[in-house]
Every structure is written in C-alpha cells, then in structure tokens.
Design a protein around this motif. Structure first.
Motif, PDB file in Angstrom:
ATOM      1  N   TRP A  49      -4.839  -2.861  10.657  1.00 42.71           N
ATOM      2  CA  TRP A  49      -3.898  -3.499   9.729  1.00 42.71           C
ATOM      3  C   TRP A  49      -2.975  -4.454  10.484  1.00 42.71           C
ATOM      4  O   TRP A  49      -2.763  -5.590  10.051  1.00 42.71           O
ATOM      5  CB  TRP A  49      -3.087  -2.435   8.976  1.00 42.71           C
ATOM      6  CG  TRP A  49      -2.246  -3.000   7.883  1.00 42.71           C
ATOM      7  CD1 TRP A  49      -2.618  -3.213   6.589  1.00 42.71           C
ATOM      8  CD2 TRP A  49      -0.880  -3.445   7.983  1.00 42.71           C
ATOM      9  NE1 TRP A  49      -1.568  -3.761   5.882  1.00 42.71           N
ATOM     10  CE2 TRP A  49      -0.491  -3.914   6.714  1.00 42.71           C
ATOM     11  CE3 TRP A  49       0.044  -3.489   9.020  1.00 42.71           C
ATOM     12  CZ2 TRP A  49       0.775  -4.423   6.456  1.00 42.71           C
ATOM     13  CZ3 TRP A  49       1.302  -3.995   8.776  1.00 42.71           C
ATOM     14  CH2 TRP A  49       1.671  -4.455   7.500  1.00 42.71           C
ATOM     15  N   ASN A  73      -4.540  -3.356   2.333  1.00 40.49           N
ATOM     16  CA  ASN A  73      -4.529  -1.941   2.686  1.00 40.49           C
ATOM     17  C   ASN A  73      -5.853  -1.577   3.345  1.00 40.49           C
ATOM     18  O   ASN A  73      -6.912  -1.933   2.838  1.00 40.49           O
ATOM     19  CB  ASN A  73      -4.319  -1.113   1.409  1.00 40.49           C
ATOM     20  CG  ASN A  73      -4.158   0.356   1.660  1.00 40.49           C
ATOM     21  OD1 ASN A  73      -4.358   0.850   2.762  1.00 40.49           O
ATOM     22  ND2 ASN A  73      -3.804   1.080   0.619  1.00 40.49           N
ATOM     23  N   ILE A  74      -5.768  -0.883   4.468  1.00 43.88           N
ATOM     24  CA  ILE A  74      -6.983  -0.364   5.103  1.00 43.88           C
ATOM     25  C   ILE A  74      -7.244   0.983   4.445  1.00 43.88           C
ATOM     26  O   ILE A  74      -6.536   1.962   4.682  1.00 43.88           O
ATOM     27  CB  ILE A  74      -6.814  -0.192   6.633  1.00 43.88           C
ATOM     28  CG1 ILE A  74      -6.306  -1.480   7.286  1.00 43.88           C
ATOM     29  CG2 ILE A  74      -8.122   0.292   7.259  1.00 43.88           C
ATOM     30  CD1 ILE A  74      -7.179  -2.678   7.111  1.00 43.88           C
ATOM     31  N   ILE A  86     -11.400  -2.501   3.363  1.00 44.50           N
ATOM     32  CA  ILE A  86     -10.088  -3.125   3.207  1.00 44.50           C
ATOM     33  C   ILE A  86      -9.902  -3.510   1.751  1.00 44.50           C
ATOM     34  O   ILE A  86     -10.765  -4.159   1.160  1.00 44.50           O
ATOM     35  CB  ILE A  86      -9.974  -4.381   4.095  1.00 44.50           C
ATOM     36  CG1 ILE A  86     -10.206  -4.012   5.565  1.00 44.50           C
ATOM     37  CG2 ILE A  86      -8.639  -5.081   3.890  1.00 44.50           C
ATOM     38  CD1 ILE A  86     -10.415  -5.212   6.476  1.00 44.50           C
TER      39      ILE A  86
END
Length: 170
Positions: A49, A73-74, A86
């Motif tokens: 990230w 967002n991972i 992701i």
C-alpha cells in the motif's frame, strides 16, 4: 445512487532475485525458492500500500492520490503466491493500475508487477487468482515433466492458496 462501484486488480509481484549458488534457470531443472514466493524479506500488505501510494504521487501527483487514495485498499496479499488483490473505485481504477505497473521496487526489493486480471467483483478476482495459480503450477509441472496424477508439493501449495483466496470477503 447505489453502492460505490469498485474495481479489483489481481496483481502478481514477481521478485527479481539474482540466482544464488546451486540454483539454475528453469531449463536447468532446479527452481529457485523465490519463484514460489520464498523471498529473503517477506512482503506484506502495508508495504505494498505504501509503495503504491508513493507511485501514485510520483506519477500522478497529489491530484492522482486525491482521486484514488480514499478507495485504495490492499484486500489480500499472499507471500506464498506473491498474489495481491487491490480494491479501488471504478472511476479512477486506471490511475491505480498504471501506478502498480510503474512500480519497480517495494522496501528496496525489486519486483516486476504483473496485472493478471481486472475484475468488477471480488468473487471474479478470487476465481481469476485461483485459475492463475493453477496455470503457474501446471507450467512448473510441465518443466519438471511431472505426470498428471502425481502428488507433489505443488498439490498442497494449490490447496492452501485456494483456501486463502476463497476465505476473502468484500
């Protein structure tokens, strides 16, 4: 207006390692441990990230980060398979995609990011990840000239990675 629309990027981070003593290339028969996700320093979601954020800022500036930062967002990363899912807002997913593609290193370790699939749902990304893992293992088995029904270490590897991926929830 309904739910926020997302895109899910399935990315494989291929570590760039120099072959050590005792390891040969794929045509030589032995496989390096890095090829199966056993790199020196284990990568994690937070590092990915941070590197992705820096890539967005470097290549698209603060405006680019403003566009994708809130939704980036991972969702999943497996050091076993080097696969990453992701999540990013649909409207700006191309900025995230380009930024992933332009990444060359994470925490000083060089990687080749391979965007395997872009999906509209996490379920589609999961199915693509499982399929990709099967294809990678099939290639390793072909290189090793392994019979189709042979129970090798790749069988357990596939089972574990499939269980990890299927456990994901949006």
């Amino acid at each position: 207006m309904g739910k926020c629309q997302n895109r899910w990027l399935l990315v494989e981070f291929i570590p760039c390692t120099t072959p050590g003593p005792g390891s040969t290339n794929a045509s030589g028969g032995q496989t390096s441990s890095a090829a199966l996700g056993a790199g020196d320093a284990e990568l994690n979601s937070k590092q990915i990230w941070s590197a992705l954020k820096q890539s967005v800022i470097t290549h698209f500036g603060d405006t680019g980060w403003g566009a994708v930062g809130a939704s980036l967002n991972i969702k999943y990363y497996s050091p076993r398979t080097n696969m990453c899912i992701i999540r990013v807002a649909r409207d700006h997913h191309r900025i995230a995609w380009a930024s992933v593609t332009l990444l060359s290193s994470i925490e000083g370790q060089r990687y080749i990011p391979n965007v395997v699939h872009v999906a509209g749902t996490i379920k589609q990304a999961q199915l693509a990840a499982i399929q990709h893992n099967r294809e990678v293992i099939a290639r390793y088995r072909a290189l090793a000239r392994t019979p189709a029904g042979y129970q090798d270490s790749f069988h357990e590897y596939l089972d574990k990675s499939t269980q990890e991926i299927e456990a994901l929830r949006d």
